[in-house]
Design a protein around this motif. Structure first.
Motif, PDB file in Angstrom:
ATOM      1  N   VAL A 326       0.838  -1.201   0.000  1.00 19.02           N
ATOM      2  CA  VAL A 326       0.000   0.000   0.000  1.00 19.02           C
ATOM      3  C   VAL A 326       0.871   1.249   0.000  1.00 19.02           C
ATOM      4  N   LEU A 327       1.917   1.259   0.819  1.00 18.76           N
ATOM      5  CA  LEU A 327       2.822   2.411   0.849  1.00 18.76           C
ATOM      6  C   LEU A 327       3.526   2.576  -0.496  1.00 18.76           C
ATOM      7  N   TYR A 328       3.956   1.472  -1.094  1.00 18.18           N
ATOM      8  CA  TYR A 328       4.600   1.527  -2.403  1.00 18.18           C
ATOM      9  C   TYR A 328       3.642   2.076  -3.458  1.00 18.18           C
ATOM     10  N   LYS A 329       2.420   1.575  -3.473  1.00 17.54           N
ATOM     11  CA  LYS A 329       1.441   1.972  -4.497  1.00 17.54           C
ATOM     12  C   LYS A 329       1.230   3.483  -4.509  1.00 17.54           C
ATOM     13  N   ASP A 330       1.119   4.068  -3.347  1.00 12.28           N
ATOM     14  CA  ASP A 330       0.753   5.481  -3.258  1.00 12.28           C
ATOM     15  C   ASP A 330       1.940   6.429  -3.153  1.00 12.28           C
ATOM     16  N   ASN A 331       3.159   5.895  -2.960  1.00 14.29           N
ATOM     17  CA  ASN A 331       4.282   6.793  -2.661  1.00 14.29           C
ATOM     18  C   ASN A 331       5.559   6.516  -3.442  1.00 14.29           C
ATOM     19  N   THR A 332       5.563   5.531  -4.351  1.00 17.88           N
ATOM     20  CA  THR A 332       6.786   5.294  -5.110  1.00 17.88           C
ATOM     21  C   THR A 332       7.062   6.463  -6.050  1.00 17.88           C
ATOM     22  N   ARG A 333       8.339   6.770  -6.217  1.00 13.37           N
ATOM     23  CA  ARG A 333       8.734   7.877  -7.101  1.00 13.37           C
ATOM     24  C   ARG A 333       8.788   7.435  -8.560  1.00 13.37           C
ATOM     25  N   THR A 334       8.902   6.147  -8.824  1.00 17.03           N
ATOM     26  CA  THR A 334       8.963   5.527 -10.161  1.00 17.03           C
ATOM     27  C   THR A 334      10.237   5.861 -10.930  1.00 17.03           C
ATOM     28  N   LEU A 335      11.104   6.704 -10.394  1.00 22.73           N
ATOM     29  CA  LEU A 335      12.338   7.098 -11.084  1.00 22.73           C
ATOM     30  C   LEU A 335      13.568   6.425 -10.494  1.00 22.73           C
ATOM     31  N   ASP A 336      13.370   5.491  -9.561  1.00 21.03           N
ATOM     32  CA  ASP A 336      14.486   4.828  -8.900  1.00 21.03           C
ATOM     33  C   ASP A 336      14.016   3.453  -8.431  1.00 21.03           C
ATOM     34  N   ASP A 337      14.971   2.643  -7.970  1.00 19.49           N
ATOM     35  CA  ASP A 337      14.601   1.403  -7.301  1.00 19.49           C
ATOM     36  C   ASP A 337      13.818   1.758  -6.033  1.00 19.49           C
ATOM     37  N   THR A 338      12.880   0.902  -5.673  1.00 22.55           N
ATOM     38  CA  THR A 338      12.078   1.144  -4.473  1.00 22.55           C
ATOM     39  C   THR A 338      12.103  -0.109  -3.590  1.00 22.55           C
ATOM     40  N   LEU A 339      12.384   0.113  -2.306  1.00 17.74           N
ATOM     41  CA  LEU A 339      12.377  -0.954  -1.316  1.00 17.74           C
ATOM     42  C   LEU A 339      11.640  -0.481  -0.077  1.00 17.74           C
ATOM     43  N   VAL A 340      10.692  -1.289   0.396  1.00 17.65           N
ATOM     44  CA  VAL A 340       9.981  -1.022   1.644  1.00 17.65           C
ATOM     45  C   VAL A 340       9.979  -2.324   2.444  1.00 17.65           C
ATOM     46  N   VAL A 341      10.457  -2.252   3.690  1.00 24.56           N
ATOM     47  CA  VAL A 341      10.455  -3.423   4.578  1.00 24.56           C
ATOM     48  C   VAL A 341       9.674  -3.081   5.842  1.00 24.56           C
ATOM     49  N   VAL A 342       8.728  -3.941   6.185  1.00 22.14           N
ATOM     50  CA  VAL A 342       7.875  -3.737   7.362  1.00 22.14           C
ATOM     51  C   VAL A 342       8.084  -4.895   8.322  1.00 22.14           C
ATOM     52  N   VAL A 343       8.373  -4.572   9.589  1.00 18.31           N
ATOM     53  CA  VAL A 343       8.528  -5.586  10.631  1.00 18.31           C
ATOM     54  C   VAL A 343       7.557  -5.260  11.760  1.00 18.31           C
ATOM     55  N   ARG A 344       6.814  -6.274  12.220  1.00 18.30           N
ATOM     56  CA  ARG A 344       5.868  -6.079  13.306  1.00 18.30           C
ATOM     57  C   ARG A 344       6.186  -7.052  14.450  1.00 18.30           C
ATOM     58  N   ALA A 345       6.203  -6.532  15.674  1.00 21.30           N
ATOM     59  CA  ALA A 345       6.398  -7.394  16.850  1.00 21.30           C
ATOM     60  C   ALA A 345       5.119  -8.179  17.107  1.00 21.30           C
ATOM     61  N   THR A 346       5.253  -9.500  17.255  1.00 23.57           N
ATOM     62  CA  THR A 346       4.085 -10.362  17.472  1.00 23.57           C
ATOM     63  C   THR A 346       4.014 -10.895  18.892  1.00 23.57           C
ATOM     64  N   GLU A 347       5.008 -10.601  19.709  1.00 23.91           N
ATOM     65  CA  GLU A 347       4.939 -11.027  21.110  1.00 23.91           C
ATOM     66  C   GLU A 347       5.743 -10.078  21.982  1.00 23.91           C
TER      67      GLU A 347
END
Length: 347
Positions: A326-347
């Motif tokens: 979702v973040l990539y879809k709405d916020n990528t610049r399209t003029l460069d490589d794009t990387l988004v990593v999300v980590v969530r604590a589960t305990e």
């Protein structure tokens, strides 16, 4: 637990004439990673339904599909991940739209239900005026991970990595190393894009994998020394520990980091410099708490930095990869490589 470090392959859907090409090419990916004929058929059905819905509800210039193999820790391929992204009108009640026969466009309304039935894992996020993201994972027989196995390390991780349009490889990169009740994560952006940027990022990943499991700042110094023969990279390392409820972070260059809590978001600041070229004489880790439900989001500068999760009600309840998409879809610049990593604590 599955860890996926490869880039997604991007399939834009400008109009209906691309549908057969996209379905054929994604089918070839499934065949190449060892899917059976029946499993390839499941993938093709999901691609067809995703593409048909996208073209029907969005129109020109359409949207895009993102596809990549899912790899286990030993590197063997166990499945395929498919994402459908569009900026169409969105849905106010996506769960109801998955019921067969329900449609806002006068069609038979079987697309979303069919995608869910063919998927071993399915997630969707949609709201009016912001479009829709659909996530489907299809595994080889007997290879789907158990929920308990996914959560045994105390975290959930997901990513989106897409090369700059026209490039075959990404100059971004990331990697993960497990530690007791937690892990070390590195996120990288090789300078520029293309093969040389990719080589710099991969060299940094290899060095990271060989570093002693010490403080992130010390590991970054080791990476800096190891990649001096490359064009250089910016990067950040985060280490979280579910037992001590702590997060340590250190970054060099313009990798953006944000810690998302229940009531507030906190930016994680990096030092000026470039790994492999110049770093400050003194660098230290930022220390934060790491509690169940918190998230850390790290991304390269291919993503605009002014994104705001408050625009997406209930998004944080979804799969980590879907959040990144979702973040990539709405916020990528399209003029460069794009990387988004999300980590969530589960305990």
């Amino acid at each position: 637990m599955d860890f996926n470090f490869d880039a997604h392959q991007q399939f834009p859907l400008a109009d209906r004439s691309f549908l057969n090409i996209v379905r054929r090419d994604i089918g070839k990916i499934a065949e190449a990673v060892g899917f059976t004929e029946a499993e390839v058929g499941r993938v093709s059905l999901v691609v067809t339904e995703m593409s048909t819905n996208l073209l029907k509800h969005v129109g020109s210039p359409g949207g895009e599909l993102l596809v990549k193999p899912i790899c286990q820790e030993n590197g063997s391929v166990c499945g395929i991940e498919l994402l459908c992204l569009d900026n169409g009108p969105g849905m106010s009640d996506p769960q109801r739209m998955m019921e067969d026969g329900v449609s806002t466009f006068g069609s038979m309304g079987q697309g979303l239900g069919a995608i869910k039935r063919q998927s071993d894992f399915f997630d969707i996020y949609s709201q009016r005026s912001t479009g829709t993201v659909i996530l489907s994972r299809i595994y080889k027989k007997g290879k789907a991970p158990k929920v308990a196995a996914r959560n045994e390390q105390g975290f959930e991780i997901g990513s989106i990595m897409v090369p700059k349009p026209g490039e075959k490889v990404s100059g971004d990169g990331w990697s993960l190393r497990l530690s007791y009740k937690g892990a070390y994560l590195i996120v990288l952006d090789g300078l520029g894009h293309g093969e040389n940027a990719h080589a710099a990022a991969q060299s940094a990943v290899q060095s990271f994998q060989q570093q002693p499991k010490v403080a992130p700042s010390d590991m970054l110094r080791g990476v800096h020394a190891a990649i001096k023969k490359t064009r250089g990279a910016v990067g950040a390392i985060a280490h979280w520990n579910a037992e001590t409820r702590s997060l340590a972070f250190c970054g060099i260059g313009n990798i953006s980091g944000r810690l998302i809590g229940a009531s507030q978001a906190k930016n994680l600041l990096s030092y000026n410099g470039t790994l492999g070229m110049n770093v400050p004489n003194t660098i230290n880790d930022q220390q934060q708490t790491w509690e169940r439900g918190q998230m850390i989001i790290l991304h390269s500068d291919g993503l605009k930095s002014r994104w705001d999760l408050s625009k997406y009600p209930e998004l944080t309840r979804h799969d980590a990869t879907l959040i990144a998409a979702v973040l990539y879809k709405d916020n990528t610049r399209t003029l460069d490589d794009t990387l988004v990593v999300v980590v969530r604590a589960t305990e």
